[in-house]
Design an enzyme around this catalytic site. Structure first.
Site, mmCIF file in Angstrom:
data_model
loop_
_atom_site.group_PDB
_atom_site.id
_atom_site.type_symbol
_atom_site.label_atom_id
_atom_site.label_comp_id
_atom_site.label_asym_id
_atom_site.label_seq_id
_atom_site.Cartn_x
_atom_site.Cartn_y
_atom_site.Cartn_z
ATOM 1 N N ASP A 203 0.826 -1.200 0.000
ATOM 2 C CA ASP A 203 0.000 0.000 0.000
ATOM 3 C C ASP A 203 0.868 1.261 0.000
ATOM 4 O OD1 ASP A 203 -2.773 1.051 0.393
ATOM 5 O OD2 ASP A 203 -1.911 1.870 2.226
ATOM 6 N N GLU A 262 1.736 -0.615 -4.993
ATOM 7 C CA GLU A 262 0.741 0.408 -5.325
ATOM 8 C C GLU A 262 1.482 1.733 -5.293
ATOM 9 O OE1 GLU A 262 -3.180 2.833 -3.857
ATOM 10 O OE2 GLU A 262 -1.505 2.404 -2.549
HETATM 11 C C1 GLC Z 1 -4.198 3.068 -0.654
HETATM 12 C C2 GLC Z 1 -5.426 2.197 -0.537
HETATM 13 C C3 GLC Z 1 -6.566 3.054 -0.097
HETATM 14 C C4 GLC Z 1 -6.245 3.650 1.254
HETATM 15 C C5 GLC Z 1 -4.923 4.395 1.214
HETATM 16 C C6 GLC Z 1 -4.407 4.682 2.590
HETATM 17 O O1 GLC Z 1 -4.309 4.011 -1.651
HETATM 18 O O2 GLC Z 1 -5.660 1.531 -1.724
HETATM 19 O O3 GLC Z 1 -7.770 2.347 -0.053
HETATM 20 O O4 GLC Z 1 -7.253 4.527 1.641
HETATM 21 O O5 GLC Z 1 -3.920 3.652 0.577
HETATM 22 O O6 GLC Z 1 -3.936 3.523 3.187
#
Ligand code: GLC
Length: 512
Positions: A203, A262
């Site tokens: 994440d 991500e």
């Molecule tokens: C990422 C996740 C999202 C979350 C954010 C903070 O972007 O996909 O859902 O709110 O991180 O952890």
């Protein structure tokens, strides 16, 4: 389950756990619910599942606010439920990827509680990003950074110190210079690897390291630039050292464990740094999420992503929907376009990430009453940002009225629209023309056709025509008028809509 480097062309299905299937009857999805429905995912034809966070959490950001990274929140079950789910998935030939949330913790994490209880300047505060404020009485935040969810990125605590939160105020950012933070996450990685996971979705992988001295950005509305900008809190060079150390850990385990970043980073060359040979195995390519429905834009995205990943020696990934963005049925303007885009994506080399419910053609639910919305993005922005609840509506499994077999409780945590009666798994399984049948067929055909690079063929201006994975020839019409099918390929293997009179209608794709 034994193919080496399985992720390189896998289809990975994102399970948003609290909205997938509820076994305990409390209106929220859970791990036993996932276990029960695993055969559905095997029959759909995916290779792996990625589970969104199910760790202990006050659930202010849907579990992306973790208090204990080594335990299951009672809302979702127990560690034994996790083990049962993982072993059933493996039995069915499905790999299991879990979410790792290293940029921040919940404000209720024991380390953050300890930090708040300790005085300014004390070691307990150093695991997070605490700073004195600016101004004569330190009444102004330490810098001008903004939160992804709206508003400033700093909160002042009663003793006058400020702490950084790039997301909700309940999600304080870790200080990744701190050796204990580094050691803790290495240990968390090992913990889940020991529990048999096949990989991690990391994440906010572009956020962990902040620029030295936390310099001002110098302009407002930074978040409008979220996926593009070079900001002092995204994509800092020091981040890569962390991923090199994680890679060494992953490599020390048997059985091809992987990590996918991500990272909202661009251009693709910056993103490809995350997939260097000694870092992560994959990074999400989010470029389809912002591309308009045009042949030119899609071709540009495909070329740029393939070139960048090739240079890095990695394979690329494709994403049309996830739990943070508008579902592609709604974003692209119609189910017809969504199905065409999916067929195009599944013919490309590399791996594809699907988001639960896209196989049912679910649209975004835009008209949820404000009082039901839970996304901190909606709440922090005072409703200015609609937030992401609309793509997180619990799945419709069966029956003719909400909650459509998702739960035995009278209502799910978010309500599904009554019109989803026509979109349930049960309704679509019985219909060979349904989106579900279409996904199953596409995934089965794709599975039999591995390898191969992409080659473009001549096509009219609004049409994409390429040979993709395993020799699949794909034609997509992104224009407004029907186009003739390529010569010599009269019978498609599959099309996203019926072909009429030897032509491909607008918003339609076909495989040959
Ligand atoms: C990422 C996740 C999202 C979350 C954010 C903070 O972007 O996909 O859902 O709110 O991180 O952890």
């Amino acid at each position: 389950m034994d193919s080496a480097r399985w992720w390189r062309d896998a289809v990975i299905y994102e399970v948003y756990v609290r909205s997938f299937a509820d076994d305990t009857g409390d209106g929220t999805g859970d791990l036993p619910g996932v276990t029960q429905r695993l055969p559905y995912l095997r029959d759909l034809g995916v290779d792996a599942i990625w589970l969104t966070p199910f760790y202990r959490s006050p659930m202010i950001d849907g579990g992306y606010d973790v208090t204990d990274h080594r335990d299951v929140d009672p809302l979702f079950g127990t560690l034994a439920d996790f083990d049962a789910m993982r072993s059933r998935a493996h039995e069915l030939g499905l790999r299991v990827i879990v979410d790792l949330v290293p940029n921040h913790s919940s404000a209720e994490h024991p380390w953050f509680r300890e930090a708040l209880a300790a005085p300014p300047g004390s070691p307990a505060r150093e695991r997070y990003v605490f700073r004195p404020g600016q101004g004569p009485n330190h009444e102004l935040p330490p810098n001008d950074w903004e939160s992804v969810f709206g508003g400033g990125a700093w909160v002042r605590v009663p003793d006058g110190d400020w702490y950084l939160h790039l997301f909700d105020a309940s999600q304080p950012d870790f200080n990744w210079q701190h050796p204990e933070v580094q050691a803790e996450f290495e240990s968390i990685l090992r913990y889940w690897l020991d529990r048999g996971v096949d990989g991690f979705r990391v994440d906010v992988a572009h956020g962990l390291v902040k620029a030295e001295g936390l310099p001002d950005v110098g302009r407002p509305d930074q978040m409008q630039e979220r996926s593009r900008a070079v900001l002092p809190y995204w994509d800092q060079d020091g981040i890569h050292e962390i991923y090199r150390s994680w890679r060494a850990i992953l490599d020390s385990y048997p059985g091809d464990r992987m990590a996918v970043a991500e990272a909202w980073v661009s251009p693709p060359e910056r993103l490809s740094r995350y997939v260097a040979a000694d870092e992560m195995h994959q990074a999400f390519n989010f470029d389809f999420l912002t591309a308009p429905w045009s042949a030119e834009a899609y071709r540009e995205v495909i070329d740029a992503c393939l070139t960048a990943s090739e240079k890095a020696g990695a394979t690329t990934t494709w994403v049309l929907s996830n739990h943070d963005v508008r579902r592609h049925t709604t974003r692209l303007g119609s189910l017809a376009r969504a199905r065409a885009a999916t067929l195009m994506m599944l013919a490309l080399p590399g791996s594809a990430y699907l988001y639960q419910g896209e196989e049912l053609g679910l649209p975004e639910v835009l008209d949820l009453p404000d009082g039901l919305r839970q996304d901190p993005e909606f709440i922090r922005s005072g409703g200015e940002m609609l937030g992401r609840d609309g793509c997180r509506i619990p799945l419709p499994w069966s029956g003719t009225a909400p909650p459509f077999g998702f739960t035995t409780a009278p209502a799910a945590w978010l309500p599904a629209p009554p019109a989803w009666e026509l979109l349930t798994v049960e309704a679509q399984e019985a219909d060979p023309t349904s989106t579900l049948s279409f996904y199953r067929r596409a995934l089965a055909l794709r599975r039999d056709r591995a390898g191969g690079a992409l080659a473009w063929h001549d096509a009219p201006p609004d049409v994409l025509h390429f040979t993709g994975r395993g020799g699949l020839r794909c034609v997509v019409n992104l224009g407004h008028t029907p186009v003739p099918l390529p010569q010599g390929y009269p019978d498609p293997l599959l099309s996203s809509a019926p072909l009429v009179g030897g032509t491909l209608s607008p918003d339609t794709a076909a495989w040959f």
